[in-house]
Design a protein around this motif. Structure first.
Motif, short mmCIF file in Angstrom:
data_model
loop_
_atom_site.label_atom_id
_atom_site.label_comp_id
_atom_site.label_asym_id
_atom_site.label_seq_id
_atom_site.Cartn_x
_atom_site.Cartn_y
_atom_site.Cartn_z
N LYS A 267 13.28 -65.06 43.67
CA LYS A 267 14.59 -65.67 43.89
C LYS A 267 14.96 -65.74 45.36
CE LYS A 267 16.52 -64.23 39.42
NZ LYS A 267 17.59 -63.44 38.76
N LEU A 268 14.55 -64.72 46.11
CA LEU A 268 14.93 -64.66 47.52
C LEU A 268 14.16 -65.64 48.39
CD1 LEU A 268 15.35 -60.81 48.03
CD2 LEU A 268 17.13 -62.52 48.27
N ILE A 269 12.82 -65.63 48.23
CA ILE A 269 11.99 -66.45 49.13
C ILE A 269 10.93 -67.24 48.38
CG2 ILE A 269 12.37 -65.01 51.16
CD1 ILE A 269 9.75 -63.59 50.57
N ALA A 270 11.12 -67.44 47.07
CA ALA A 270 10.19 -68.23 46.25
C ALA A 270 8.79 -67.64 46.22
CB ALA A 270 10.15 -69.68 46.73
N TRP A 271 8.68 -66.31 46.30
CA TRP A 271 7.39 -65.62 46.19
C TRP A 271 7.28 -65.17 44.73
CZ3 TRP A 271 5.77 -60.94 49.76
CH2 TRP A 271 4.47 -60.55 49.44
N ASN A 272 6.68 -66.01 43.92
CA ASN A 272 6.67 -65.79 42.48
C ASN A 272 5.97 -64.49 42.09
OD1 ASN A 272 8.01 -68.20 42.00
ND2 ASN A 272 6.10 -69.38 41.78
N GLY A 273 6.63 -63.73 41.21
CA GLY A 273 6.04 -62.51 40.67
C GLY A 273 6.15 -61.30 41.56
N ALA A 274 6.71 -61.43 42.74
CA ALA A 274 6.76 -60.31 43.69
C ALA A 274 8.13 -59.67 43.70
CB ALA A 274 6.40 -60.77 45.10
N SER A 275 8.16 -58.36 43.86
CA SER A 275 9.41 -57.64 44.00
C SER A 275 9.19 -56.41 44.86
CB SER A 275 9.98 -57.24 42.63
OG SER A 275 9.07 -56.43 41.92
N PHE A 276 10.27 -55.91 45.44
CA PHE A 276 10.22 -54.75 46.32
C PHE A 276 11.34 -53.79 45.92
CE2 PHE A 276 8.48 -58.36 48.52
CZ PHE A 276 7.35 -57.86 49.17
N GLY A 277 11.11 -52.52 46.12
CA GLY A 277 12.13 -51.54 45.77
C GLY A 277 12.16 -50.38 46.74
N ILE A 278 13.34 -49.78 46.88
CA ILE A 278 13.50 -48.60 47.72
C ILE A 278 14.58 -47.72 47.09
CG2 ILE A 278 15.20 -49.74 49.21
CD1 ILE A 278 14.01 -48.09 51.55
N GLN A 279 14.35 -46.40 47.11
CA GLN A 279 15.30 -45.46 46.52
C GLN A 279 15.37 -44.19 47.37
OE1 GLN A 279 14.30 -44.64 42.43
NE2 GLN A 279 13.90 -46.79 41.99
N PHE A 280 16.56 -43.62 47.40
CA PHE A 280 16.78 -42.34 48.09
C PHE A 280 17.27 -41.32 47.07
CE2 PHE A 280 17.18 -45.66 51.25
CZ PHE A 280 16.49 -45.15 52.33
N LEU A 281 16.87 -40.07 47.26
CA LEU A 281 17.23 -38.99 46.35
C LEU A 281 17.87 -37.85 47.10
CD1 LEU A 281 15.21 -37.42 43.46
CD2 LEU A 281 15.89 -35.96 45.36
N GLN A 282 18.93 -37.32 46.52
CA GLN A 282 19.57 -36.10 47.04
C GLN A 282 19.68 -35.12 45.88
OE1 GLN A 282 20.75 -35.11 50.17
NE2 GLN A 282 21.07 -33.13 49.14
N PHE A 283 19.12 -33.92 46.07
CA PHE A 283 19.19 -32.90 45.03
C PHE A 283 19.76 -31.62 45.61
CE2 PHE A 283 17.60 -29.22 42.73
CZ PHE A 283 18.01 -29.53 41.43
N ASN A 284 20.69 -31.03 44.87
CA ASN A 284 21.26 -29.73 45.19
C ASN A 284 21.30 -28.92 43.91
OD1 ASN A 284 22.87 -31.98 46.83
ND2 ASN A 284 22.61 -30.20 48.14
N GLY A 285 20.61 -27.79 43.87
CA GLY A 285 20.56 -27.06 42.62
C GLY A 285 20.14 -25.62 42.76
N GLU A 286 19.83 -25.02 41.62
CA GLU A 286 19.44 -23.62 41.56
C GLU A 286 18.23 -23.45 40.66
OE1 GLU A 286 22.76 -20.73 41.43
OE2 GLU A 286 24.05 -22.48 41.15
N ASP A 287 17.67 -22.23 40.64
CA ASP A 287 16.46 -21.95 39.86
C ASP A 287 16.84 -21.68 38.40
OD1 ASP A 287 13.88 -21.45 39.13
OD2 ASP A 287 13.82 -19.42 39.97
N THR A 288 17.34 -22.71 37.74
CA THR A 288 17.81 -22.60 36.37
C THR A 288 16.72 -22.12 35.43
OG1 THR A 288 19.43 -24.35 36.76
CG2 THR A 288 18.86 -23.88 34.47
N ASN A 289 15.53 -22.71 35.52
CA ASN A 289 14.44 -22.37 34.61
C ASN A 289 13.87 -20.98 34.90
OD1 ASN A 289 14.45 -24.94 33.20
ND2 ASN A 289 13.59 -25.80 35.08
N GLY A 290 13.83 -20.60 36.17
CA GLY A 290 13.36 -19.27 36.53
C GLY A 290 14.27 -18.18 35.97
N GLN A 291 15.56 -18.44 35.92
CA GLN A 291 16.50 -17.46 35.37
C GLN A 291 16.22 -17.19 33.90
OE1 GLN A 291 20.28 -19.26 36.23
NE2 GLN A 291 20.05 -19.04 38.45
N ALA A 292 15.73 -18.21 33.19
CA ALA A 292 15.39 -18.05 31.78
C ALA A 292 13.97 -17.55 31.57
CB ALA A 292 15.59 -19.37 31.03
N GLY A 293 13.18 -17.48 32.64
CA GLY A 293 11.78 -17.09 32.52
C GLY A 293 10.91 -18.14 31.88
#
Length: 458
Positions: free
Chosen positions: A111-137
């Motif tokens: 749709k952008l430049i008539a390059w049929n079948g092509a697409s591009f993607g980019i993603q960013f991730l932010q995680f803040n957490g704790e050792d939930t699974n380790g607490q349960a063993g």
């Protein structure tokens, strides 16, 4: 340490624009835009299951020509939960909190430049957490949000180029990707061409095994450790596919690939998968997949050393009950087999169904935590009157542990949940987990845990 669980400011700003009069005049109210189309049930962790995050709801609130019409999609997902270890495990009575935010953009080059079948993607991730699974063993992980440390991370999650050739029969994706989206993914929706038949999300279970088969833990790239590599898929028919993946294999060395660039040093991960989907009696969709994988390179552990390892896995899902009825030819659309029929719910009733799934895996690894695995579960969709977008489910996960790494022979885990739709792309999910045999130590008693998960798609 301060933890932030609020939605990003850009989401708040975009939601405010219509109220301030910056959008074109429309007969659709802001509240209608907020509600959107009735959603379908979602995975317990969309960040670990879907290649494209969110539902692109924000695009509809941006003034001007809809961005999806010119080939741009903006979206994201925010997941937050609190977990209470009610009894047992390594730290009974402990509470933990986790938050994961993924925002991304996809560009349709056709749709952008008539390059049929092509697409591009980019993603960013932010995680803040704790050792939930380790607490349960827990070795397998009853909560799929927290992974290996560091548990506070910001990363370029994905950046890729995808090309579809020969009317979609051959597709490749190259870049920094998440292999578990394409391989051994039992949680992804069952593909059908008839929307009335589709299973929106095979399960909403929160535990890690539905997103990563435990026999692949510590080897395959996934949430939140994406890897650089190539995915190639051949689809000879609409119902069958063959996929191959070649990726950076340094995860097995403990490298946090999500936070680092590519490594090409002799440690590579190769995976092959074949699968098919079907519809029984025009109303019961299902799917099956099986694969092989091989990890190269010498790996040394305190109690083991191994040069190269591999394994086999398979998974499947099937709808086993539905209140759908076949429509008359006058009302029917074209189904996948080309016949003029579709499925509709009985008059004056909402669509409801029950599906089941299974998983299996085995490897010859002496340096990974799990050697054999079996899991299964059931999911009900729209079973509560007046709650068409809600779902509920139960699951069982049984992993046979590596005797060179653990004293306990196996870890058994059960989980049940109710996923309630709140508004728009927002879901609230209380979940109960029981681990009678926590794998990290034979001295640990059975662990009971309660999780409250909030999922926001935008």
């Amino acid at each position: 340490m301060t933890r932030s669980f609020s939605l990003p400011a850009v989401a708040l700003l975009a939601a405010t624009l219509p109220r301030l009069g910056f959008c074109e005049e429309s007969s659709v109210s802001f509240l209608d835009q907020l509600r959107g189309e009735p959603p379908k049930a979602v995975s317990g962790n969309p960040a670990a299951e879907s290649q494209v995050p969110g539902n692109a709801w924000l695009i509809g609130l941006i003034p001007g020509k809809p961005l999806d019409e010119i080939g741009l999609r903006l979206g994201g997902v925010w997941l937050a939960d609190t977990n209470g270890l009610i009894s047992g495990g390594a730290q009974p009575g402990k509470w933990s909190w986790n938050s994961a935010l993924i925002v991304g953009a996809d560009f349709d080059a056709g749709k952008l430049i008539a390059w049929n079948g092509a697409s591009f993607g980019i993603q960013f991730l932010q995680f803040n957490g704790e050792d939930t699974n380790g607490q349960a063993g827990s070795v397998q992980g009853y909560n799929s949000l927290p992974g290996p440390p560091p548990l506070e991370r910001s990363e370029l999650y994905q950046v890729w180029y995808r090309q579809s050739l020969f009317d979609g029969r051959l597709i490749f994706r190259i870049g920094k990707v998440v292999p578990t989206f394409d391989f051994n993914n039992v949680a992804r929706p069952v593909p059908t061409q008839d929307s009335a038949l589709s299973i929106p999300a095979v399960t909403g279970l929160l535990y890690t095994p539905v997103f990563v088969n435990p026999t692949l833990l510590g080897a395959i790239g996934g949430y939140y450790n994406s890897v650089c590599g190539l995915t190639l898929t051949l689809a000879p028919t609409k119902n069958t596919y063959f996929s191959y993946g070649f990726y950076d294999g340094n995860i097995i060395l403990g490298v946090q690939t999500g936070m680092n660039g590519p490594h090409f040093n002799g440690y590579y991960f190769n995976i092959w998968e074949a699968g098919l989907d079907w519809i029984i009696a025009d109303k019961y969709p299902g799917q099956f997949g099986a694969g092989l994988w091989y990890q190269s390179g010498l790996v040394q552990r305190p109690n083991a050393s191994q040069s190269g390892t591999g394994g086999f896995y398979m998974f499947g899902s099937q709808r086993i009950w539905s209140n759908h009825a076949e429509a008359t030819p006058a009302d029917a659309g074209e189904a996948r087999d080309g016949k003029s029929k579709t499925l509709i719910a009985a008059e004056h009733s909402q669509r409801s169904s029950i599906s089941t799934f299974f998983q299996f895996g085995v490897n010859n690894a002496e340096v990974l935590p799990v050697n054999q695995y079996f899991g299964m579960g059931f999911t009900g969709f729209g079973l509560v009157p007046g709650r068409a977008a809600d779902s509920m489910g139960v699951g069982m996960s049984w992993a046979w542990l590596n005797p060179k790494a653990f004293d306990r022979a196996s870890e058994l885990m059960f989980q049940g949940y109710y996923q309630a739709h709140v508004v728009a792309g927002t879901f609230f999910q209380p979940t109960v987990s029981y681990i009678p045999t926590p794998g990290t130590s034979t001295s640990l008693g059975g662990a009971w845990a309660l999780t409250f998960r909030l999922t926001v798609l935008f």
